[in-house]
Write an enzyme that holds these catalytic residues in place. Structure first.
Site, PDB file in Angstrom:
ATOM      1  N   LYS A  79       5.347  -4.902  -4.480  1.00 45.92           N
ATOM      2  CA  LYS A  79       4.003  -4.683  -4.724  1.00 45.92           C
ATOM      3  C   LYS A  79       3.971  -5.159  -6.350  1.00 45.92           C
ATOM      4  O   LYS A  79       4.975  -4.928  -7.175  1.00 45.92           O
ATOM      5  CB  LYS A  79       3.624  -3.523  -4.652  1.00 45.92           C
ATOM      6  CG  LYS A  79       2.022  -3.303  -5.120  1.00 45.92           C
ATOM      7  CD  LYS A  79       1.450  -1.701  -4.792  1.00 45.92           C
ATOM      8  CE  LYS A  79       0.102  -1.804  -5.031  1.00 45.92           C
ATOM      9  NZ  LYS A  79      -0.331  -0.198  -4.816  1.00 45.92           N
ATOM     10  N   SER A 165      -4.517   0.059  -2.179  1.00 48.06           N
ATOM     11  CA  SER A 165      -4.475  -0.913  -3.122  1.00 48.06           C
ATOM     12  C   SER A 165      -3.297  -1.886  -2.661  1.00 48.06           C
ATOM     13  O   SER A 165      -3.273  -2.772  -2.861  1.00 48.06           O
ATOM     14  CB  SER A 165      -4.389  -0.486  -4.658  1.00 48.06           C
ATOM     15  OG  SER A 165      -3.162   0.168  -4.721  1.00 48.06           O
ATOM     16  N   SER A 189      -3.234   4.687  -1.400  1.00 42.63           N
ATOM     17  CA  SER A 189      -2.946   3.445  -1.504  1.00 42.63           C
ATOM     18  C   SER A 189      -1.896   2.804  -0.841  1.00 42.63           C
ATOM     19  O   SER A 189      -1.711   1.630  -0.562  1.00 42.63           O
ATOM     20  CB  SER A 189      -2.570   2.681  -2.932  1.00 42.63           C
ATOM     21  OG  SER A 189      -4.208   2.627  -3.513  1.00 42.63           O
TER      22      SER A 189
END
Ligand SMILES: [Mg+2]
Ligand SMILES: [Zn+2]
Lengths: 499, 95, 484
Positions: A79, A165, A189
């Site tokens: 990420k 997210s 998330s």
């Protein structure tokens, strides 16, 4: 030979160890798949060389007869919230465009030390603020899952959110671009995008994974965790990610348990709590049905089901939307155009005008919105009414969970109140978007370990997830309950490749 | 809860985010909605409840007084939009 | 006793109310929250960690020594030590503040109420200390190196400071000066700050207001970062007079931040935004509450040195005059030197006089501080011992001391090698006396005729003939006998 990109962490690890295939072959397969999936917009940066180097090291070690590292030969996605040395790290924001960290986050370093390689940096909601991946400054990720919106041919496909997210992570795993990826979870998330894309993901106890080198959103909530195809892979990867870090003052100085070795889907003697307050208004029948199915699976695995009450649940979201923006408003003050990232210096602007111009140009709308909310609730005259009150409510929410642990070992709830929605469907209404996190936020506020596992598909053929929440430090019980459900759900659905 | 554009501008200025009048107009009802929604927290009786200070029971560790860092000016300045003579450069500040 | 410093205004007398917030740099090797060095004078941005530069994802971890020094400082002023404290963020934007916030302590400081005693005009006054908290220093902005740019050096960014906040208990520039000097002295005794104002180790924010005696407190202004005792006293004087002028002209004092200009001795308003005071303090979520245990506090207490007050009292009890006790305790180096002298066996009263006159006189001439004294405490003790046991007269001791200053030699050796021992040999002295009397028969007659004052002449002649080495007491006795 099977398609190597169909394999998860455990299968790759074991295959490389046994010599069924080389780590290089694995890396090449995934690198090719990443390169062919640009339309999903899951990767912001591709780093095939990183993946190849790690793979070659694994193959060399094996050839030399050395004991292979726990993730030797496993290429993963990272990420973009994690700072990676020498590789652009932007948190999907323009304000960090061009930023190349001269340091490696502790979690990513742990993964490299365990032998993993990096396929690239994954798209996400800007600064991890969002539940749909639509706040990325570099375009939203498109879920590999599609929903038929009917039409004459029955094939009017609505592009869907992969969740947020960590939507680049969830989309990439679901599309078989990588066997696993890192995620971060501030209010859901990891879990919500996992649920939206039919994969597993766990947010460990706050403090298990070091926050050092992870771009901060809300410090008292942010926790890294793995996202992967199944529970075992999550356990393996979490073991590599977690661990004490003296550079993070909130890191827990504890040994990392052997979660994979401790996996068991047998829940005999375990009590599973069903919090009645999670039966929210307007919850789709399919979600309710999945929850009941989950309860039945848990019983089948030997667990005893108990109803519990978490009376302050409904206040978790508003408390979260004070605390997280407040912390964010301060954490994001460092993006000022002085030391790194974007600088916007209009003609004749002074220092303070440079800050305002830089931040106006660099932050996206949702980030600005949250900074504004956070600034407001901390500003003179409002601090006690908002921030202090929210921090007290947070104590009450934590107490609710403590009381629940007196009658159960883990809690079982839906992960999200709906399946993945269409891109653009909720972006006009921030509160509707925030409500997506209604089931995930309470455990975030209490710092508890929680995971999402796929439970089934809704009528439109989209994945739905079940959430397991555990006691502090008891990731093992969370993983075991997740495994029990996974074994019974037999979730094998995968998106048809269209990209 | 209603938020006026003057408040929006004051908050934006505190947060150092330049906004136009049009943006302030747009943001005012939006922030008002969100603040109105979070105000339901006021219903909760928190009389003798202490605000949470540590998410998970844990003690603040202190480090030893040893120099372990620094001496890496190039790394510190490497990403700077403007660095000169070993300094970060900013528009001239008049105090 | 209340000081009666007053400002004469057109409408009568005004009282000045002063409070000081002193920022003292904590003596430590590394910064408060990072492992970068705190050494003074390094090349720009060479003592900067990624934490100090507020790179994304960087986190603070506190330095134990900084906490320890602040606790010891609190103990030294008998302040309340809070076993539970917490760090807060003070949010504002400035180029010397990379994080966009300063990690400080607002709601729960490490050290609570304490006090400091000062002496002004022979009277003692107690100044309250409201709190001591620990916080980060900012970086440094350089404005004069480029026509349109300011340069940022983060070497100081993150250095640990103690903010020592007094009560508004001072009423004159002299009291403020005495407070600062006393505070500096305590910090240096404790070893928690080197007190070096030139290098910025101590700066004061000066809060001043004026009122008619007996009235409520007036509105105060805060003059920032004044970096010498003299400047603080000037700034107060100027600011108090300015405020009186403003009020008497029908104006109003606005609560504001001001800057002191040492060149003109005046203060001026800092161009500040109205939001300057909305710092949005909240607990730093990167840090847990700071909890101190008894073992930590015990160690802090046990490691405290004897402080000026206690030391002064001890000196008085050892027969040292109040004046000497004051001089000897004012600076920690002096006190340390003097204590070493006592430890080496010197008699307190005699030693204090010698240090206050002889040693200070010599160091003054040489332009040296006591820590650079060419004569060590043990050498000085030996010298004083030689006087005490009659080996040296006062004047011989002075001679020996001069030689010691020059050669750094031991006094015993110098006396031995140069034959400077004083003699009490009555036979030798009687012989010299006889010679002196023979050479001055007229004066002997005058003396015997009643001119008592001539006794000193005979003493002088005898001593001179004996090159100063005769024991003056013995000379006196023998002369009295011989002259009848
Ligand atoms: Mg101050
Ligand atoms: Zn301060």
């Amino acid at each position: 030979m099977t398609d190597l990109t169909d394999l998860g962490i455990a299968a790759i690890r074991d295959g490389v160890r046994e010599g069924a295939f080389s780590a290089r072959e694995v890396a090449e397969a995934f690198v090719a798949r990443v390169a062919a999936a640009k339309s999903l917009n899951a990767f912001l940066v591709e780093t095939p060389d990183h993946a190849f180097a790690a793979a070659d090291a694994a193959d060399k070690a094996r050839a030399a007869g050395e004991t292979l590292k726990p993730l030797a030969g496993v290429p993963i996605g990272m990420k973009d919230l994690f700072c990676t040395k020498g590789v652009a790290s932007t948190a999907a924001s323009h304000i960090l465009e061009g930023f190349v960290p001269p340091y490696e986050s502790r979690v990513s370093q742990n993964l490299w030390d365990a032998g993993a390689g990096m396929l690239g940096k994954l798209n996400m909601d800007q600064f991890a603020m969002g539940s749909s991946n639509e706040t990325s400054a570099f375009g939203n990720v498109i879920s590999p899952w599609r929903r038929s919106d009917g039409g004459a041919s029955g094939k009017n496909w609505a592009p869907l959110t992969p969740g947020g997210s960590s939507g680049g992570s969830s989309a990439a795993i679901a599309a078989r671009l990588c066997p696993a990826a890192t995620g971060t979870d501030t209010g859901g998330s990891i879990r919500q995008p996992a649920a939206f894309t039919g994969i597993a993901g766990i947010k460990p106890t706050y403090g298990r994974c070091s926050r050092w080198g992870v771009v901060a959103f809300a410090s008292s909530l942010d926790q890294a965790g793995p996202m992967a195809r199944d529970v075992r892979d999550c356990a393996i990867m979490l073991e590599a990610m977690a661990g004490f870090d003296p550079r993070d003052a909130t890191s827990l100085d504890l040994d990392v348990p052997k979660w994979e070795a401790g996996l068991s889907g047998d829940l005999k003697g375990k009590k599973i709590g069903i919090p009645k307050e999670y039966r929210v208004e307007n919850m789709p029948a399919e979600i309710e049905a999945l929850w009941q199915q989950g309860i039945a699976w848990a019983k089948d695995a030997g667990a005893e089901i108990v109803e519990v009450s978490l009376p302050h649940t409904r206040y978790a979201l508003p408390a979260y939307y004070i605390i997280a923006p407040a912390e964010a408003s301060s954490n994001l003050a460092r993006y000022d155009g002085v030391r790194y990232g974007l600088r916007d210096l209009p003609d004749g602007a002074n220092l303070q005008e440079m800050y305002a111009a830089t931040r106006a140009a660099g932050f996206g709308d949702e980030v600005k919105r949250r900074i504004m909310i956070g600034t407001y609730v901390l500003s003179a005259g409002y601090y006690d009414a908002y921030f202090t009150q929210a921090s007290k409510v947070r104590t009450l929410i934590a107490r609710d969970f403590e009381a629940a642990w007196e009658s159960c070992d883990v809690l079982l709830t839906p992960t999200a109140p709906s399946a993945a929605f269409a891109l653009g469907e909720k972006s006009a209404d921030p509160i509707a978007m925030y409500l997506n996190d209604v089931f995930t936020v309470p455990s975030s506020l209490a710092g508890l370990p929680a995971m999402s596992v796929p439970g089934g598909l809704d009528a439109a053929g989209l994945p739905l997830g079940l959430q397991i929440i555990g006691k502090p430090l008891d990731e093992q019980s969370v993983l075991n309950a997740g495994l029990a459900i996974e074994q019974r759900a037999g979730f094998t659905a995968r998106p048809e490749q269209w990209w | 809860m209603s938020v006026d554009t003057a408040t929006v501008k004051r908050i934006a200025s505190l947060a150092r985010i330049a906004i136009t009048d049009a943006e302030a107009e747009r943001l005012a009802p939006e922030l008002g909605n969100i603040l109105g929604w979070i105000e339901q927290l006021g219903e909760v009786d928190t009389g003798d409840v202490a605000p949470m200070t540590a998410v998970i029971p844990n003690h603040l560790r202190l480090r030893d007084d040893v120099v372990t860092d620094g001496g890496a000016r190039d790394a510190v300045l490497a990403n700077a939009p403007q660095a000169e003579h070993g300094f970060f450069a900013v528009p001239k500040v008049i105090e | 006793m209340e000081s009666t410093y007053r400002i004469q205004g057109a409408t009568g007398e005004w009282e000045v109310v002063i409070g000081l917030e002193v920022h003292a740099q904590v003596t430590s090797n590394a910064k408060l929250f990072s492992g970068a060095s705190t050494a003074f004078g390094a090349e720009p941005n060479t003592q900067v960690s990624l934490v100090d530069a507020a790179m994304p994802g960087m986190l603070p971890v506190p330095n134990r020594e900084c906490i320890r020094q602040a606790v010891r400082t609190g103990m030294a002023i008998e302040a309340q030590i809070n076993k539970w404290s917490r760090f807060d963020r003070k949010n504002y934007f400035y180029a010397d503040l990379p994080q966009g916030y300063q990690i400080s302590q607002l709601y729960h400081p490490l050290v609570g109420e304490g006090s400091i005693e000062i002496e002004v005009d022979d009277a003692t006054k107690t100044i309250g200390v409201e709190r001591i908290h620990v916080e980060q220093d900012a970086g440094k902005l350089m404005h004069d190196q480029h026509p349109t740019r300011s340069y940022v050096d983060l070497n100081r960014s993150g250095v640990a400071l103690m903010e020592i906040v007094s009560r508004p208990d001072m009423r004159s520039p002299a009291e403020a000066g005495a407070y600062l000097r006393k505070l500096r002295s305590i910090l240096r005794y404790v070893g928690s700050c080197d007190g070096n104002m030139e290098e910025g180790s101590m700066r004061a924010d000066v809060n001043v207001s004026v009122r008619k005696p007996g009235d409520d407190l007036g509105t105060r202004t805060e003059t920032k970062n004044v970096n010498s005792v003299r400047f603080v006293m000037h700034a107060i004087e100027h600011e108090a007079n300015r405020q009186v002028d403003v009020i008497e002209a029908g104006g109003r004092i606005v609560q504001e931040t001001r800057l002191y200009d040492p060149d003109t001795g005046t203060t001026r308003s800092m161009r500040s935004k109205e939001d300057a005071h909305d710092y949005r303090y909240f607990p730093d979520p990167d840090l847990l509450p700071l909890e101190l245990d008894d073992a930590f506090l015990d160690e802090c207490r046990a490691s405290l040195p004897e402080l000026p007050g206690a030391k002064r009292a001890r000196y008085l009890s050892q027969g040292i005059t109040p004046y000497n006790a004051g001089v000897l305790t004012a600076e920690v180096e002096t006190a340390r030197w003097f204590d070493a002298l006592l430890e080496a066996g010197a008699a307190p009263a005699q030693a204090s006089n010698w240090v206050a006159s002889e040693l200070f006189g010599a160091l003054n001439r040489l332009g040296k501080g006591i820590e650079e004294s060419p004569v060590s405490p043990s050498q000085a003790a030996e010298l004083l011992g030689l006087v005490a046991d009659g080996t040296l007269s006062g004047s011989l001791a002075k001679q020996v001391f001069e030689i010691m200053l020059e050669t750094r030699g031991d006094p015993g050796k110098i006396v031995e090698e140069r034959g400077l021992k004083q003699t009490s040999d009555t036979g030798a002295i009687e012989q010299v006396i006889a010679e002196v009397m023979a050479a001055n028969e007229d004066k002997v007659a005058d003396y015997r005729g009643g001119k008592d004052k001539l006794f000193g002449f005979f003493v002088g002649q005898t001593m001179k003939a004996m090159q100063g080495k005769a024991n003056p007491q013995v000379v006196n006795e023998l002369l009295k006998k011989a002259l009848g």
